[in-house]
Scaffold this motif. Structure first.
Motif, PDB file in Angstrom:
ATOM      1  N   ALA A   1       0.818  -1.214   0.000  1.00 20.45           N
ATOM      2  CA  ALA A   1       0.000   0.000   0.000  1.00 20.45           C
ATOM      3  C   ALA A   1       0.851   1.263   0.000  1.00 20.45           C
ATOM      4  O   ALA A   1       0.516   2.252  -0.648  1.00 20.45           O
ATOM      5  N   GLN A   2       1.976   1.238   0.743  1.00 23.43           N
ATOM      6  CA  GLN A   2       2.836   2.418   0.805  1.00 23.43           C
ATOM      7  C   GLN A   2       3.475   2.688  -0.551  1.00 23.43           C
ATOM      8  O   GLN A   2       3.579   3.842  -0.977  1.00 23.43           O
ATOM      9  N   PHE A   3       3.881   1.643  -1.246  1.00 24.83           N
ATOM     10  CA  PHE A   3       4.434   1.797  -2.588  1.00 24.83           C
ATOM     11  C   PHE A   3       3.392   2.404  -3.522  1.00 24.83           C
ATOM     12  O   PHE A   3       3.710   3.287  -4.336  1.00 24.83           O
ATOM     13  N   ARG A   4       2.151   1.917  -3.427  1.00 24.44           N
ATOM     14  CA  ARG A   4       1.093   2.425  -4.292  1.00 24.44           C
ATOM     15  C   ARG A   4       0.864   3.910  -4.062  1.00 24.44           C
ATOM     16  O   ARG A   4       0.698   4.682  -5.002  1.00 24.44           O
ATOM     17  N   ARG A   5       0.837   4.302  -2.778  1.00 23.68           N
ATOM     18  CA  ARG A   5       0.595   5.706  -2.459  1.00 23.68           C
ATOM     19  C   ARG A   5       1.714   6.582  -3.011  1.00 23.68           C
ATOM     20  O   ARG A   5       1.462   7.631  -3.612  1.00 23.68           O
ATOM     21  N   GLN A   6       2.967   6.174  -2.809  1.00 27.69           N
ATOM     22  CA  GLN A   6       4.098   6.950  -3.303  1.00 27.69           C
ATOM     23  C   GLN A   6       4.109   6.996  -4.831  1.00 27.69           C
ATOM     24  O   GLN A   6       4.413   8.037  -5.433  1.00 27.69           O
ATOM     25  N   PHE A   7       3.761   5.866  -5.448  1.00 22.87           N
ATOM     26  CA  PHE A   7       3.726   5.813  -6.906  1.00 22.87           C
ATOM     27  C   PHE A   7       2.668   6.759  -7.460  1.00 22.87           C
ATOM     28  O   PHE A   7       2.909   7.488  -8.429  1.00 22.87           O
TER      29      PHE A   7
END
Length: 248
Positions: free
Chosen positions: A61-67
């Protein structure tokens, strides 16, 4: 007497002004070209990052948000891009699948909450429904908001209603809530209860009795509120907030 400027002096002044304007236009064009090149480089780097971290973006989820933040910085919406490079990532598929599950939960709970459900309850039901098979794909409130946003293509049947700081209700029935109805829900949330009364609305919001009653009556008619006449004052309960009040 003060001498007037001659024709030659006026023409010279106009020529100088034209030169300044031309110089300014050239500088603006150069800056625009430089920004375009920088954005193109950023886009290429973003595509490279997305290609290398495809699985992490879908699972974490954190990767998705940053992406998504990086995409927004250059005006790219990978969820809306169904062709070319971005379709290869399959990120849109993640939100499409999540959107379908959101619709299923909303339809299953519509009979008791009138088409309003808190984002937290929606997430809890989705996590339970996805089960162990999807345990590696954590979903956040940001994911839900993004998925609901994509569901708006079906009209005003799906929308998000803010009821407090960091708190939302997902509306899954046609027809937008007007300002008064939204304020009623926000008031119930601020009180930490699942109900309000006409007296609370007139006292805390400064409404007259007619305005408060009209808003409450419409919400009862739409199935968004239930009437409790057992107390000295009629209370209006919002089933969409029941679980949140119990957990609190």
């Amino acid at each position: 007497m003060r001498r007037r400027a001659g024709v030659g002096a006026i023409q010279k002044q106009k020529l100088e002004q034209e030169k300044y304007r031309e110089k300014g236009s050239v500088m603006q064009e150069n800056q625009f070209q430089q920004m375009s090149k920088q954005l193109e480089v950023f886009r290429e780097n973003l595509e490279d990052f997305a290609s290398k971290h495809k699985s992490e973006i879908k699972k974490n989820a954190q990767f998705r948000r940053q992406f998504q933040e990086m995409c927004a910085a250059i005006g790219v919406d990978p969820l809306a891009s169904g062709k070319g490079f971005w379709s290869v990532l399959g990120i849109g598929d993640f939100y499409y699948e999540l959107g379908v599950q959101i619709v299923e939960v909303c339809l299953a709970t519509n009979y008791k909450n009138g088409g309003l459900i808190t984002l937290d309850e929606l997430r809890g039901r989705l996590v339970a429904a996805r089960g162990r098979a999807k345990k590696h794909q954590d979903i956040t409130n940001e994911d839900l908001l993004a998925a609901v946003k994509k569901l708006r293509i079906f009209g005003n049947g799906f929308t998000v209603v803010p009821v407090g700081k960091g708190k939302w209700l997902v509306q899954s029935v046609p027809g937008e809530l007007n300002l008064d109805q939204t304020l009623v829900l926000q008031k119930a949330n601020s009180l930490g209860t699942a109900w309000v009364s006409a007296g609370i609305l007139t006292g805390d919001l400064g409404w007259n009795q007619t305005r408060a009653q009209n808003a409450l009556n419409h919400m009862v008619k739409e199935g968004l509120a239930w009437i409790d006449s057992q107390d000295n004052e009629t209370l209006y309960w919002f089933p969409s907030m029941f679980s949140e009040c119990v957990s609190a």
